[in-house]
Design a protein around this motif. Structure first.
Motif, PDB file in Angstrom:
ATOM      1  N   PHE A 109     -13.835 -39.047   4.375  1.00  0.00           N
ATOM      2  CA  PHE A 109     -12.379 -39.229   4.394  1.00  0.00           C
ATOM      3  C   PHE A 109     -12.005 -40.662   4.750  1.00  0.00           C
ATOM      4  O   PHE A 109     -11.041 -41.223   4.216  1.00  0.00           O
ATOM      5  CB  PHE A 109     -11.749 -38.269   5.403  1.00  0.00           C
ATOM      6  N   VAL A 110     -12.778 -41.282   5.648  1.00  0.00           N
ATOM      7  CA  VAL A 110     -12.469 -42.643   6.100  1.00  0.00           C
ATOM      8  C   VAL A 110     -12.639 -43.641   4.959  1.00  0.00           C
ATOM      9  O   VAL A 110     -11.742 -44.447   4.679  1.00  0.00           O
ATOM     10  CB  VAL A 110     -13.368 -43.029   7.297  1.00  0.00           C
ATOM     11  N   SER A 111     -13.797 -43.596   4.302  1.00  0.00           N
ATOM     12  CA  SER A 111     -14.032 -44.548   3.208  1.00  0.00           C
ATOM     13  C   SER A 111     -13.104 -44.271   2.039  1.00  0.00           C
ATOM     14  O   SER A 111     -12.524 -45.189   1.455  1.00  0.00           O
ATOM     15  CB  SER A 111     -15.495 -44.470   2.756  1.00  0.00           C
ATOM     16  N   LYS A 112     -12.925 -42.994   1.718  1.00  0.00           N
ATOM     17  CA  LYS A 112     -12.080 -42.650   0.586  1.00  0.00           C
ATOM     18  C   LYS A 112     -10.611 -42.974   0.873  1.00  0.00           C
ATOM     19  O   LYS A 112      -9.868 -43.392  -0.022  1.00  0.00           O
ATOM     20  CB  LYS A 112     -12.236 -41.164   0.259  1.00  0.00           C
ATOM     21  N   GLY A 113     -10.205 -42.811   2.139  1.00  0.00           N
ATOM     22  CA  GLY A 113      -8.832 -43.163   2.503  1.00  0.00           C
ATOM     23  C   GLY A 113      -8.541 -44.630   2.257  1.00  0.00           C
ATOM     24  O   GLY A 113      -7.493 -45.005   1.720  1.00  0.00           O
ATOM     25  N   VAL A 130     -21.902 -46.646   4.003  1.00  0.00           N
ATOM     26  CA  VAL A 130     -22.262 -45.864   5.185  1.00  0.00           C
ATOM     27  C   VAL A 130     -22.038 -44.374   4.933  1.00  0.00           C
ATOM     28  O   VAL A 130     -22.932 -43.542   5.133  1.00  0.00           O
ATOM     29  CB  VAL A 130     -21.432 -46.316   6.407  1.00  0.00           C
ATOM     30  N   ALA A 131     -20.815 -44.055   4.493  1.00  0.00           N
ATOM     31  CA  ALA A 131     -20.435 -42.654   4.328  1.00  0.00           C
ATOM     32  C   ALA A 131     -21.346 -41.938   3.330  1.00  0.00           C
ATOM     33  O   ALA A 131     -21.890 -40.864   3.608  1.00  0.00           O
ATOM     34  CB  ALA A 131     -18.975 -42.574   3.870  1.00  0.00           C
ATOM     35  N   HIS A 132     -21.520 -42.551   2.172  1.00  0.00           N
ATOM     36  CA  HIS A 132     -22.330 -41.900   1.146  1.00  0.00           C
ATOM     37  C   HIS A 132     -23.779 -41.769   1.580  1.00  0.00           C
ATOM     38  O   HIS A 132     -24.438 -40.766   1.273  1.00  0.00           O
ATOM     39  CB  HIS A 132     -22.242 -42.686  -0.168  1.00  0.00           C
ATOM     40  N   ALA A 133     -24.298 -42.762   2.287  1.00  0.00           N
ATOM     41  CA  ALA A 133     -25.692 -42.703   2.726  1.00  0.00           C
ATOM     42  C   ALA A 133     -25.950 -41.460   3.562  1.00  0.00           C
ATOM     43  O   ALA A 133     -26.902 -40.713   3.317  1.00  0.00           O
ATOM     44  CB  ALA A 133     -26.045 -43.964   3.512  1.00  0.00           C
ATOM     45  N   PHE A 134     -25.116 -41.211   4.556  1.00  0.00           N
ATOM     46  CA  PHE A 134     -25.344 -40.075   5.446  1.00  0.00           C
ATOM     47  C   PHE A 134     -25.002 -38.748   4.771  1.00  0.00           C
ATOM     48  O   PHE A 134     -25.693 -37.741   4.990  1.00  0.00           O
ATOM     49  CB  PHE A 134     -24.558 -40.252   6.746  1.00  0.00           C
ATOM     50  N   MET A 135     -23.962 -38.727   3.963  1.00  0.00           N
ATOM     51  CA  MET A 135     -23.610 -37.483   3.278  1.00  0.00           C
ATOM     52  C   MET A 135     -24.662 -37.093   2.254  1.00  0.00           C
ATOM     53  O   MET A 135     -25.137 -35.952   2.217  1.00  0.00           O
ATOM     54  CB  MET A 135     -22.236 -37.623   2.596  1.00  0.00           C
ATOM     55  N   LYS A 136     -25.050 -38.044   1.408  1.00  0.00           N
ATOM     56  CA  LYS A 136     -25.932 -37.690   0.312  1.00  0.00           C
ATOM     57  C   LYS A 136     -27.370 -37.486   0.774  1.00  0.00           C
ATOM     58  O   LYS A 136     -28.081 -36.640   0.216  1.00  0.00           O
ATOM     59  CB  LYS A 136     -25.864 -38.780  -0.763  1.00  0.00           C
ATOM     60  N   ILE A 137     -27.812 -38.216   1.788  1.00  0.00           N
ATOM     61  CA  ILE A 137     -29.175 -37.979   2.257  1.00  0.00           C
ATOM     62  C   ILE A 137     -29.275 -36.598   2.889  1.00  0.00           C
ATOM     63  O   ILE A 137     -30.307 -35.921   2.796  1.00  0.00           O
ATOM     64  CB  ILE A 137     -29.638 -39.082   3.234  1.00  0.00           C
ATOM     65  N   THR A 138     -28.185 -36.136   3.514  1.00  0.00           N
ATOM     66  CA  THR A 138     -28.157 -34.778   4.051  1.00  0.00           C
ATOM     67  C   THR A 138     -28.330 -33.756   2.934  1.00  0.00           C
ATOM     68  O   THR A 138     -29.134 -32.813   3.041  1.00  0.00           O
ATOM     69  CB  THR A 138     -26.842 -34.512   4.798  1.00  0.00           C
ATOM     70  N   LEU A 139     -27.590 -33.929   1.845  1.00  0.00           N
ATOM     71  CA  LEU A 139     -27.671 -32.992   0.729  1.00  0.00           C
ATOM     72  C   LEU A 139     -29.064 -32.983   0.104  1.00  0.00           C
ATOM     73  O   LEU A 139     -29.619 -31.915  -0.194  1.00  0.00           O
ATOM     74  CB  LEU A 139     -26.615 -33.344  -0.318  1.00  0.00           C
ATOM     75  N   PHE A 140     -29.646 -34.153  -0.095  1.00  0.00           N
ATOM     76  CA  PHE A 140     -30.978 -34.212  -0.695  1.00  0.00           C
ATOM     77  C   PHE A 140     -32.041 -33.635   0.236  1.00  0.00           C
ATOM     78  O   PHE A 140     -32.972 -32.948  -0.215  1.00  0.00           O
ATOM     79  CB  PHE A 140     -31.336 -35.648  -1.083  1.00  0.00           C
ATOM     80  N   GLY A 187     -15.039 -49.871   0.084  1.00  0.00           N
ATOM     81  CA  GLY A 187     -16.301 -49.955  -0.632  1.00  0.00           C
ATOM     82  C   GLY A 187     -17.469 -50.173   0.305  1.00  0.00           C
ATOM     83  O   GLY A 187     -18.516 -49.517   0.190  1.00  0.00           O
ATOM     84  N   LEU A 188     -17.316 -51.094   1.259  1.00  0.00           N
ATOM     85  CA  LEU A 188     -18.390 -51.353   2.219  1.00  0.00           C
ATOM     86  C   LEU A 188     -18.652 -50.134   3.099  1.00  0.00           C
ATOM     87  O   LEU A 188     -19.798 -49.764   3.340  1.00  0.00           O
ATOM     88  CB  LEU A 188     -18.041 -52.563   3.091  1.00  0.00           C
ATOM     89  N   TYR A 189     -17.569 -49.499   3.562  1.00  0.00           N
ATOM     90  CA  TYR A 189     -17.782 -48.354   4.457  1.00  0.00           C
ATOM     91  C   TYR A 189     -18.294 -47.138   3.692  1.00  0.00           C
ATOM     92  O   TYR A 189     -18.929 -46.263   4.274  1.00  0.00           O
ATOM     93  CB  TYR A 189     -16.504 -48.005   5.219  1.00  0.00           C
ATOM     94  N   GLY A 246     -20.944 -46.005  17.805  1.00  0.00           N
ATOM     95  CA  GLY A 246     -22.334 -46.453  17.691  1.00  0.00           C
ATOM     96  C   GLY A 246     -22.472 -47.919  17.364  1.00  0.00           C
ATOM     97  O   GLY A 246     -22.278 -48.782  18.232  1.00  0.00           O
ATOM     98  N   LEU A 247     -22.771 -48.232  16.114  1.00  0.00           N
ATOM     99  CA  LEU A 247     -23.110 -49.597  15.716  1.00  0.00           C
ATOM    100  C   LEU A 247     -21.920 -50.417  15.229  1.00  0.00           C
ATOM    101  O   LEU A 247     -22.100 -51.500  14.691  1.00  0.00           O
ATOM    102  CB  LEU A 247     -24.189 -49.555  14.616  1.00  0.00           C
ATOM    103  N   HIS A 248     -20.716 -49.901  15.382  1.00  0.00           N
ATOM    104  CA  HIS A 248     -19.494 -50.628  14.983  1.00  0.00           C
ATOM    105  C   HIS A 248     -19.509 -50.995  13.492  1.00  0.00           C
ATOM    106  O   HIS A 248     -19.123 -52.099  13.099  1.00  0.00           O
ATOM    107  CB  HIS A 248     -19.311 -51.894  15.828  1.00  0.00           C
ATOM    108  N   LEU A 249     -19.957 -50.060  12.678  1.00  0.00           N
ATOM    109  CA  LEU A 249     -20.052 -50.333  11.243  1.00  0.00           C
ATOM    110  C   LEU A 249     -18.680 -50.515  10.607  1.00  0.00           C
ATOM    111  O   LEU A 249     -18.523 -51.316   9.684  1.00  0.00           O
ATOM    112  CB  LEU A 249     -20.826 -49.211  10.551  1.00  0.00           C
ATOM    113  N   TYR A 250     -17.703 -49.776  11.096  1.00  0.00           N
ATOM    114  CA  TYR A 250     -16.352 -49.930  10.542  1.00  0.00           C
ATOM    115  C   TYR A 250     -15.786 -51.304  10.885  1.00  0.00           C
ATOM    116  O   TYR A 250     -15.174 -51.956  10.035  1.00  0.00           O
ATOM    117  CB  TYR A 250     -15.435 -48.826  11.068  1.00  0.00           C
ATOM    118  N   SER A 251     -16.024 -51.748  12.107  1.00  0.00           N
ATOM    119  CA  SER A 251     -15.554 -53.083  12.502  1.00  0.00           C
ATOM    120  C   SER A 251     -16.200 -54.160  11.648  1.00  0.00           C
ATOM    121  O   SER A 251     -15.550 -55.151  11.275  1.00  0.00           O
ATOM    122  CB  SER A 251     -15.874 -53.351  13.983  1.00  0.00           C
ATOM    123  N   MET A 252     -17.478 -53.975  11.321  1.00  0.00           N
ATOM    124  CA  MET A 252     -18.160 -54.968  10.488  1.00  0.00           C
ATOM    125  C   MET A 252     -17.617 -54.953   9.062  1.00  0.00           C
ATOM    126  O   MET A 252     -17.489 -56.001   8.431  1.00  0.00           O
ATOM    127  CB  MET A 252     -19.666 -54.740  10.511  1.00  0.00           C
TER     128      MET A 252
END
Length: 507
Positions: free
Chosen positions: A404-408, A346-356, A341-343, A485-491
């Protein structure tokens, strides 16, 4: 000055909040008479400074340092205070980074489309990011609520940007949904303060499962989680979100990828994991009921998206479903669900902002809003539509892309709680995402129909195209190396550990 900055990391969250607030005030005071270049320069300077401050906090948060800072007392025993933690840093890093790219995109869009009311637009945009920083770093519920409501009010001018009747009607609907749910949220905060004497966030929650009898506890749970459900567009509280599509595309990107809906999902994370905790959320039955809302939203919104010809409307309903990925992940009350859910923030932010941003680039360049009007547009705008294609398959959860990472993790969370319904929902929603996004791609690259309007190449201006390419690259990079980059997955994993203990999490 630099030594002071390095020696006082605890003050940086305050700076992150107020540098953007100061930029908003400065833009507003200078008014429409100021040159565009000056207004945009203030935006860029504030965005870069804000992002630098947030990034500088990452090593301290990963090291587990306590950086709590209190400004003044709001109520007895409750301060306006900030304390960066792993969960908040995930959201803060995404928002501050994307503000820079969205600001660049806004220059191309607002100038290319000759938009009016640009002073109000940039001022409100900066205030929205300030509010997001405040709720990311808030150390208690009351501080969180203050910035949650500031975000609501600051977004209103963006929704009604065109000042026409449709915009005002959408703005009224937006305020009705978000302000009413916000007041119920505040009522829940007051009740909780009276019962427990504290509002400080605590990983794993501070509410005892036997604080109230079952029905009363369930009522309190939904009083507090309801505001997050509304802002995240959970059905049936979602209709404000498609209505808000009357705003300019950068605003849609802000609403759907960066700030408002993510604030709703983040509020759900805070209430479930840092107020009630897994034990109390499970004991009162609130988490299970919340999961049913999320499952229904994912299915229904996906089917509605299939029927929309307007590209922004299709993406809006896609967002409604994708945000409920996070809500469902939270309601599973499992380590994998929390990390996923947390990741997915991140994933949705970059994917969906690209589409918009792709949709906005098409509109500014060609004036086309509907998918049926875009036959062969890939010939004219190959870079834009290639980026749209990559983001589309990422939303569906294809390997090598960030989705794939967040959904996995979310699917593994469903398996860990032994729920075939949750697992099937995530898998089927990926197929449905292909069903409503790939037709856009096929239409754009259709070769058996010659559309003379799209024969010559003509991409959007560089200020619009560069952010699209950058966010697309991030979608791929974080799919191959989730911690780059910012170690978002680690966080995200660190937050999971804090909530659930030393249980192994993450894929």
């Amino acid at each position: 000055m630099m030594n002071w900055f390095l020696e006082n990391p605890g003050l940086r969250p305050v700076m992150a909040v107020f540098v953007t607030m100061a930029a908003s005030g400065l833009i507003f005071v200078m008014g429409d008479h100021v040159r565009q270049n000056v207004r945009e320069a203030i935006t860029f300077i504030a965005a870069i400074f804000n992002c630098a401050i947030v990034i500088s906090l990452v090593p301290h948060v990963l090291a587990g340092e306590n950086m709590r800072v209190s400004l003044f007392q709001i109520a007895e025993g409750v301060d306006l205070s900030f304390s960066p933690d792993a969960a908040g840093m995930v959201f803060a890093c995404v928002s501050s980074t994307l503000w820079i790219l969205t600001s660049l995109y806004s220059v191309g869009y607002m100038r290319g489309h000759h938009e009016k009311h640009q002073t109000g637009y940039y001022a409100a945009f900066a205030m929205c990011i300030s509010a997001v920083m405040g709720l990311c770093f808030a150390s208690n519920l009351l501080t969180f609520f203050i910035f949650f409501e500031i975000l609501t009010v600051a977004t209103y001018p963006l929704v009604v940007h065109y000042r026409d009747e449709e915009g005002r009607r959408s703005g009224r609907k937006y305020l009705a949904y978000t302000l009413i749910s916000g007041q119920l949220f505040f009522a829940g905060i007051v009740i909780l303060y009276v019962l427990t004497g504290t509002l400080e966030f605590k990983a794993g929650g501070f509410v005892s499962p036997d604080l109230l009898p079952g029905p009363a506890m369930l009522t309190l749970f939904f009083l507090m989680v309801g505001a997050g459900m509304v802002k995240a567009g959970v059905m049936p509280f979602h209709s404000w979100l498609p209505a808000a599509m009357v705003a300019p595309t950068p605003v849609s990107a802000l609403l759907h990828a960066v700030a408002v809906v993510k604030a709703g999902a983040f509020a759900t994370i805070r209430v479930v994991f840092f107020v009630f905790g897994p034990d109390a959320a499970r004991a009162c039955g609130g988490a299970e009921i919340l999961s049913y809302f999320a499952v229904a939203t994912i299915w229904i919104s996906s089917f509605i998206a299939l029927r929309k010809d307007n590209l922004k409307a299709r993406l809006a309903f896609s967002t409604i479903g994708q945000l409920s990925y996070i809500v469902l992940g939270v309601s599973m009350l499992s380590p994998f669900g929390a990390v996923g859910g947390l990741y997915h923030i991140v994933a949705h932010a970059f994917m969906k902002i690209t589409l918009f941003m792709c949709a906005g680039a098409v509109y500014v360049t060609t004036g086309k809003k509907n998918i049926s009007e875009m036959v062969g547009i890939g010939r004219r705008m190959p870079v834009t539509m290639t980026c749209f294609t990559i983001a589309s398959v990422a939303v569906a959860g294809f390997p090598l892309f960030v989705g794939f990472v967040s959904k996995g993790n979310l699917v593994m969370g469903a398996v860990s709680v032994q729920s075939p319904l949750y697992a099937a929902t995530y898998i089927a929603s990926g197929v449905l995402a292909l069903a409503y996004l790939l037709p856009v791609v096929f239409t754009a690259f259709k070769r058996d129909v010659i559309n003379m309007e799209f024969q010559e190449r003509g991409e959007a201006s560089l200020p619009m195209l560069v952010p699209i390419v950058v966010t697309t690259a991030v979608v791929f990079i974080l799919g191959v190396a989730p911690d780059a980059g910012l170690h978002l997955y680690s966080m995200a994993v660190s937050a999971g550990h804090q909530i659930f203990g030393t249980i192994g999490v993450g894929i």
